[in-house]
Write a protein that holds these residues in place. Structure first.
Motif, PDB file in Angstrom:
ATOM      1  N   ARG A 187       0.831  -1.205   0.000  1.00  0.00           N
ATOM      2  CA  ARG A 187       0.000   0.000   0.000  1.00  0.00           C
ATOM      3  C   ARG A 187       0.867   1.257   0.000  1.00  0.00           C
ATOM      4  O   ARG A 187       0.572   2.221  -0.700  1.00  0.00           O
ATOM      5  N   ARG A 188       1.960   1.216   0.743  1.00  0.00           N
ATOM      6  CA  ARG A 188       2.883   2.355   0.763  1.00  0.00           C
ATOM      7  C   ARG A 188       3.515   2.570  -0.610  1.00  0.00           C
ATOM      8  O   ARG A 188       3.640   3.709  -1.080  1.00  0.00           O
ATOM      9  N   SER A 204       1.152   9.175  -5.821  1.00  0.00           N
ATOM     10  CA  SER A 204       1.353  10.557  -5.404  1.00  0.00           C
ATOM     11  C   SER A 204       2.275  11.272  -6.377  1.00  0.00           C
ATOM     12  O   SER A 204       2.119  12.476  -6.629  1.00  0.00           O
ATOM     13  N   ARG A 205       3.222  10.553  -6.960  1.00  0.00           N
ATOM     14  CA  ARG A 205       4.102  11.159  -7.966  1.00  0.00           C
ATOM     15  C   ARG A 205       3.343  11.443  -9.259  1.00  0.00           C
ATOM     16  O   ARG A 205       3.564  12.463  -9.910  1.00  0.00           O
ATOM     17  N   VAL A 206       2.449  10.539  -9.615  1.00  0.00           N
ATOM     18  CA  VAL A 206       1.710  10.691 -10.861  1.00  0.00           C
ATOM     19  C   VAL A 206       0.558  11.690 -10.722  1.00  0.00           C
ATOM     20  O   VAL A 206       0.358  12.564 -11.570  1.00  0.00           O
ATOM     21  N   LEU A 207      -0.211  11.566  -9.635  1.00  0.00           N
ATOM     22  CA  LEU A 207      -1.421  12.367  -9.458  1.00  0.00           C
ATOM     23  C   LEU A 207      -1.196  13.643  -8.665  1.00  0.00           C
ATOM     24  O   LEU A 207      -2.035  14.542  -8.699  1.00  0.00           O
ATOM     25  N   GLY A 208      -0.076  13.698  -7.926  1.00  0.00           N
ATOM     26  CA  GLY A 208       0.153  14.838  -7.048  1.00  0.00           C
ATOM     27  C   GLY A 208      -0.197  14.481  -5.616  1.00  0.00           C
ATOM     28  O   GLY A 208      -1.206  13.819  -5.355  1.00  0.00           O
ATOM     29  N   ALA A 209       0.641  14.925  -4.675  1.00  0.00           N
ATOM     30  CA  ALA A 209       0.452  14.554  -3.272  1.00  0.00           C
ATOM     31  C   ALA A 209      -0.854  15.093  -2.700  1.00  0.00           C
ATOM     32  O   ALA A 209      -1.394  14.557  -1.738  1.00  0.00           O
ATOM     33  N   ARG A 259      -6.850  10.046  -4.073  1.00  0.00           N
ATOM     34  CA  ARG A 259      -5.783   9.071  -4.258  1.00  0.00           C
ATOM     35  C   ARG A 259      -6.032   7.779  -3.478  1.00  0.00           C
ATOM     36  O   ARG A 259      -5.809   6.692  -3.996  1.00  0.00           O
ATOM     37  N   GLN A 260      -6.507   7.883  -2.229  1.00  0.00           N
ATOM     38  CA  GLN A 260      -6.726   6.673  -1.437  1.00  0.00           C
ATOM     39  C   GLN A 260      -7.774   5.765  -2.065  1.00  0.00           C
ATOM     40  O   GLN A 260      -7.646   4.537  -2.029  1.00  0.00           O
ATOM     41  N   ASP A 261      -8.807   6.360  -2.642  1.00  0.00           N
ATOM     42  CA  ASP A 261      -9.820   5.551  -3.319  1.00  0.00           C
ATOM     43  C   ASP A 261      -9.204   4.849  -4.524  1.00  0.00           C
ATOM     44  O   ASP A 261      -9.521   3.683  -4.800  1.00  0.00           O
ATOM     45  N   ILE A 262      -8.321   5.552  -5.237  1.00  0.00           N
ATOM     46  CA  ILE A 262      -7.664   4.945  -6.394  1.00  0.00           C
ATOM     47  C   ILE A 262      -6.738   3.826  -5.950  1.00  0.00           C
ATOM     48  O   ILE A 262      -6.644   2.777  -6.601  1.00  0.00           O
TER      49      ILE A 262
END
Length: 238
Positions: free
Chosen positions: A41-42, A49-54, A59-62
């Motif tokens: 998960r990490r 986070s690198r692809v979508l932005g922090a 992001r968690q749903d993805i």
């Protein structure tokens, strides 16, 4: 050893499970993997986070969907042996197949460059269902009998799977000489011998084998991408 017996058991049970129940259980297994496998998960979190932005709030749903999708992919791998050509063609829509047939006219084979996106094991059966001989180099896993079990599952519809490495090169060249389709998942540098590139702001290596083989053989290269739809069907773009 435990992984082998778990895969072996799944290969026996899963083909007998109704699809609707199987996908429900796969989603449940994916959710459990998301909750319990903190290291994976990490890693997924870090990549996204690198692809979508922090600061991406979804992001968690993805990340959860990544785990559920992975579980569904395994479910489809284990049930491949129970599927027929009609079912595969029903659930997989193909766009750009004419690029494959047009390239085959040259008689030098075709290199389809793909990535580990979507139900890779299911979608690669499409070409075989259309009477195209497919050779697919795959990463060798340990122990050997686990690799052989997975190889048999993936090849049950007639694909020619070869262990990636030096020994696979001759097989790939021979397949292209026979005007076959070679599918290479080129998003992982399994041999650790690729080219250094910048990808989403970080340095990584990508495999160069598809380009090198294409230059040496004259075989055309076609990118392809498969996606899973919300209704459970799949689409592959060539």
């Amino acid at each position: 050893m435990a992984t082998y017996w778990l895969y072996r058991l799944a290969s026996i049970i899963v083909p007998r499970v109704p699809a609707r129940l199987g996908y429900f259980l796969a989603d449940l297994a994916g959710e459990l993997a998301y909750l319990l496998n903190w290291s994976s998960r990490r890693n997924v979190n870090g990549n996204l986070s690198r692809v979508l932005g922090a600061a991406n709030h979804n992001r968690q749903d993805i990340v959860r969907r990544v785990f559920r999708t992975g579980a569904r992919n395994y479910f489809e791998l284990f049930r491949l042996q129970s599927l027929d050509v009609e079912y595969i063609n029903k659930v997989v829509t193909v766009e750009g197949w004419d690029h494959i047939t047009d390239a085959m006219v040259e008689g030098k084979g075709v290199i389809a460059v793909a990535a580990h996106i979507g139900s890779f094991d299911l979608v690669t059966q499409v070409a075989r269902s259309r009477n195209i001989t497919v050779t697919l180099p795959v990463e060798r896993v340990r122990p050997d009998r686990l690799f052989e079990l997975v190889r048999r599952l993936r090849a049950c519809q007639g694909l020619n799977l070869v262990s990636a490495g030096e020994g696979a090169v001759k097989t790939i060249y021979r397949a292209l000489q026979d005007n076959h389709l070679v599918v290479i998942a080129a998003d992982r540098d399994v041999q650790h011998s690729g080219m250094l590139v910048e990808f989403f702001g970080a340095l990584t290596t990508v495999p160069t084998a598809p380009a090198i083989i294409a230059r040496r053989t004259g075989a055309p290269v076609l990118p392809c991408c498969c996606l899973r739809r919300d209704d459970g069907s799949h689409i592959v773009h060539f």
